[in-house]
Write a protein that holds these residues in place. Structure first.
Motif: not given
Length: 821
Positions: A801-805
């Motif tokens: 559910g959260r931005p990922y890199l």
């Protein structure tokens, strides 16, 4: 329609047309076919799609009851039996002389690509072994040099499927196909674990020099540099005899007399039950000169034919500037093989570890093959230059044509330094002081002539792409140095096509359909709006006054949204009277070759206006400027709901799932019969002109990907994916090569629009100027996509559910992440 699963193996009939390019960017290629054959040898800086010399691998399985010998290939595709004439044989009508099709081979084959790797699986219920052949050449994002090597690797993995030990002999055989233009003195040389086919230069013809090297990683390799010399079929007959006998022939190079017809490598192997052993065959080539030049200074209309003159400079490949000889190329290849393979595999794994839809993965990676094809050249100073595509034996439509390469989205992200070089070429060698750009650049790269129309879509698109390269690269000094040329270009466009500064192109403007549109149209005017917005943002960043560009943009946007939008889609207002340009019938016929106004054409013009317009048509490219703006990070340049309405109209009216009742008197080979495809234009509200623009009835894959990715970017994901599937169903390996989407030539550059599917689907864009990661999900829930930036690549998306890199290579400095709904 195909029922196949996407991004999976091609088997049976569906592998018959597979030809997977191997080679470096601008370095030439050869192809690994679906059955394991090598073909389309194009090593001399030009395509040669019919060049299938006698080059093959074989295996002998030794046994007490007799040996079993097989070519390491599956069944010969049926279309080859009465295939087209090739450069290496007189043709099928004389029984396929010079081919190996009559030699025993494996019963079954399949092909699976995991770009840049392609693997052929060979099985035969009569044999105690199975074989996997993996072909590859280095493809390493952000490392253009190692990705431009004139090399290919073939890895032969043998598995003992029996319960008894086996003794095998692997062998590789090649006729001396580097012999050029009937020149003598060619020879076969011995190298470490291999041989070299060498053709020396000839007096006055330095371009005939060339070498091809083959070597294995096996220290026990035996090398035959002295094939039997005879007539008719003698050399290959004797080479096959050695294969059948399980011999490991060792013969030194012939010192004098008639040269050896070819060379062979032999590797003895022993396999225990269940054991798997791999032989690595490392191929490389070196052709340091060419007789290729394009775009003669005396012929500004030259588009595709080679213009070769003894007193002019010719193309010299990048690798000849980097390496001084065949030996240095081969040494680098063998010494760096494992590193290059590991780094190429790291790219594949990063791309494959995403949740990109299978049809999208297939479309993107299949078209990366274009970068390994003869469509692309790289000259000695490292700069890229390209055709639009390839005819069978020469490049098709020269000069890195700006309006075709507008669509290509792969190089700016995977090799941004090469793409910045293209911008420099366009705005320096391609542009004069008045701002006129020649949309075709000569080869070798040099100042272009300016005796033909500028291309409105190509020149204006270039301004948008300068903005893109700045945001991708993050180098504002680079932008500042180029900015005066960008200003001159835009000013030329305004003065030439919009002298009243209304914000739309009204004067006749040349475009990618090889004609001029008369009057404002959604297609080219949307690119104009994107260029104006890009220019205003670049001016602001550099301390210049952007007001003029902003004012023209505001007026143009209002006009396009109110005057060109018909409630469903954007169209064209055909205007040909009251302009600064004279009526087309008065055009200079020596320049305007497409405007052949016969008496009956003049009569038609009086009724309908100039030939080759689209008027009230629903044009698939009708709002392409908004797509380019999306790809370049410019955001919305037009009302998003009206753009969405246009794209859904294109989806509704132009996408045909069955073309059997569609009339196409133009070029039907791209899609026909029961196949589906996205038509370039339809007229659902009537008003079709008698002679609409010349390609209107055709299907081009680059435009299919442009529309598909734009639909996905505005949230119509399933509609976009359906277009992708219908496109790829035509390239299923039965009728067409899955790794060669063609238009006006093989490996057509416009198809590189498929890379834009990644950004569209993921909604992820990295801005190196701001060091900001923008994330705008197009799908619900968690997802992972591939991301390549100027300094590194990896995987990005939404996780838990959260931005990922996750950075897989290099670095991606991120100061902030901006997440939007």
């Amino acid at each position: 329609m195909s029922n196949r699963a996407y991004n999976t193996a091609y088997t049976g009939e569906r592998s018959s047309r597979v030809a997977f390019p191997l080679g470096g960017i601008g370095a030439g290629m050869l192809c690994l076919e679906g059955a394991g054959a090598l073909s389309q040898f194009s090593l001399r800086h030009a395509p040669d799609t019919g060049n299938e010399p006698t080059v093959f691998s074989a295996v002998c399985i030794k046994g007490k009851d007799g040996n079993i010998a097989r070519v390491l290939e599956g069944p010969v595709p049926s279309w080859k039996v009465m295939g087209i004439r090739t450069t290496s044989t007189p043709g099928s009508g004389v029984g396929l002389m010079g081919k190996t099709y009559g030699l025993p081979r494996f019963a079954n084959s399949s092909f699976q690509s995991r770009f840049p790797f392609g693997t052929v699986e060979l099985t035969d219920p009569r044999l105690p072994i199975s074989v996997a052949i993996t072909g590859w050449s280095p493809f390493i994002p952000l490392n253009a040099d190692d990705s431009s090597l004139p090399v290919a690797g073939l890895e032969f993995a043998f598995t003992n499927a029996s319960d008894e030990p086996l003794e095998l002999v692997y062998s590789f055989h090649a006729v001396h196909f580097m012999e050029a233009e009937g020149q003598g003195d060619h020879c076969v040389r011995r190298t470490d674990n291999g041989f070299e086919l060498y053709q020396p230069p000839a007096e006055g013809k330095p371009w005939v020099e060339g070498s091809f090297s083959a070597a294995t990683d096996q220290a026990e390799t035996k090398v035959d540099c002295a094939w039997f010399r005879g007539s008719w079929f003698d050399p290959v007959t004797m080479a096959w005899r050695s294969v059948e006998e399980g011999a490991a022939v060792e013969k030194p190079a012939i010192g004098e007399g008639r040269a050896s017809p070819g060379g062979s490598l032999y590797v003895p192997l022993e396999l225990q039950p269940g054991e798997r052993r791999t032989v690595k065959l490392m191929l490389s080539w070196y052709v340091p000169e060419s007789n290729l030049s394009q775009g003669d200074v005396d012929d500004p209309l030259a588009t595709g034919d080679a213009h070769r003159h003894e007193l002019r400079n010719f193309h010299k490949p990048w690798y000849a500037g980097r390496f001084g000889s065949m030996n240095s190329v081969a040494e680098y290849w063998t010494s760096q093989y494992e590193r290059l393979r590991a780094e190429s595999e790291a790219f594949f794994r990063a791309f494959n570890d995403t949740t990109l839809p299978a049809e999208m993965k297939e479309a993107v990676t299949a078209n990366l093959s274009i970068l390994k094809s003869p469509t692309v050249l790289r000259q000695a100073d490292g700069r890229l230059w390209a055709f639009e595509g390839c005819d069978d034996t020469w490049g098709s439509c020269h000069g890195t044509c700006t309006h075709v390469w507008n669509y290509a989205q792969a190089i700016p992200h995977l090799f941004p330094d090469l793409e910045r070089g293209l911008r420099m070429t366009e705005f320096i060698e391609g542009q004069n002081d008045e701002g006129h750009q020649n949309f075709r650049i000569p080869l070798p790269i040099q100042p272009a002539t300016h005796l033909f129309h500028a291309a409105s879509d190509g020149q204006l698109g270039g301004i948008m792409k300068v903005y893109r390269e700045w945001r991708v690269g993050g180098n504002t000094q680079w932008l500042a140095a180029l900015w005066p040329r960008v200003q001159a270009s835009l000013n030329y466009c305004i003065q030439t096509w919009d002298p009243e500064e209304a914000g739309v192109l009204t004067e006749p403007h040349h475009n990618t359909y090889d004609i001029e549109f008369w009057g404002p149209d959604g297609m080219c005017s949307s690119i104009y709006l994107g260029a104006l917005k890009a220019a205003s943002l670049m001016a602001l960043a550099l301390g210049d006054d952007p007001e003029r560009y902003e004012e023209i943009y505001r007026k143009g946007r209002s006009y396009v949204e109110t005057e060109l939008f018909n409630g469903e889609y954007f169209e064209q207002k055909v205007v040909w009277e009251g302009l600064r340009a004279s009526a087309p019938v008065h055009a200079d016929s020596d320049i305007d070759r497409n405007l052949d106004y016969s008496p009956e054409a003049i009569e038609l013009m009086r009724k309908e206006g100039p030939k080759y317009q689209y008027g009230k048509g629903c044009l698939s490219d009708g709002i392409i400027g908004a797509w380019l703006a999306e790809m370049c990070g410019l955001g919305d340049i037009l009302d998003r709901e009206k753009v969405k309405s246009h794209l859904l109209s294109v989806y509704t009216y132009n996408l045909k799932r069955d073309l059997s009742e569609h009339a196409n008197p133009q070029r039907p080979g791209y899609a026909l019969g029961r196949e589906g495809g996205l038509l370039l234009c339809t007229w659902p509200r009537g008003g079709k002109l008698s002679l609409p623009f010349v390609y209107s009835n055709e299907v081009w894959t680059g435009i299919e990907y442009q529309v598909a990715s734009h639909l996905i970017a505005i949230g119509c994901v399933e509609e976009g994916l359906e277009i992708v599937r219908i496109c790829r169903d035509r390239y299923d390996g039965v009728v067409r090569n899955p790794y060669n989407e063609y238009e006006c030539g093989h490996w057509y550059a416009r198809a590189l629009a498929s890379y834009g599917l990644i950004q569209a689907w993921s909604g992820i864009r990295y801005d190196a100027v701001e060091q900001t990661l923008y994330v705008s999900p197009r799908v619900t829930g968690d997802y992972l996509s591939f991301l390549c930036t100027n300094e590194g690549y990896g995987i990005a998306g939404i996780k838990d559910g959260r931005p990922y890199l996750e950075v897989r290579s290099g670095r991606i400095p991120v100061n902030q992440i901006k997440l939007s709904a």
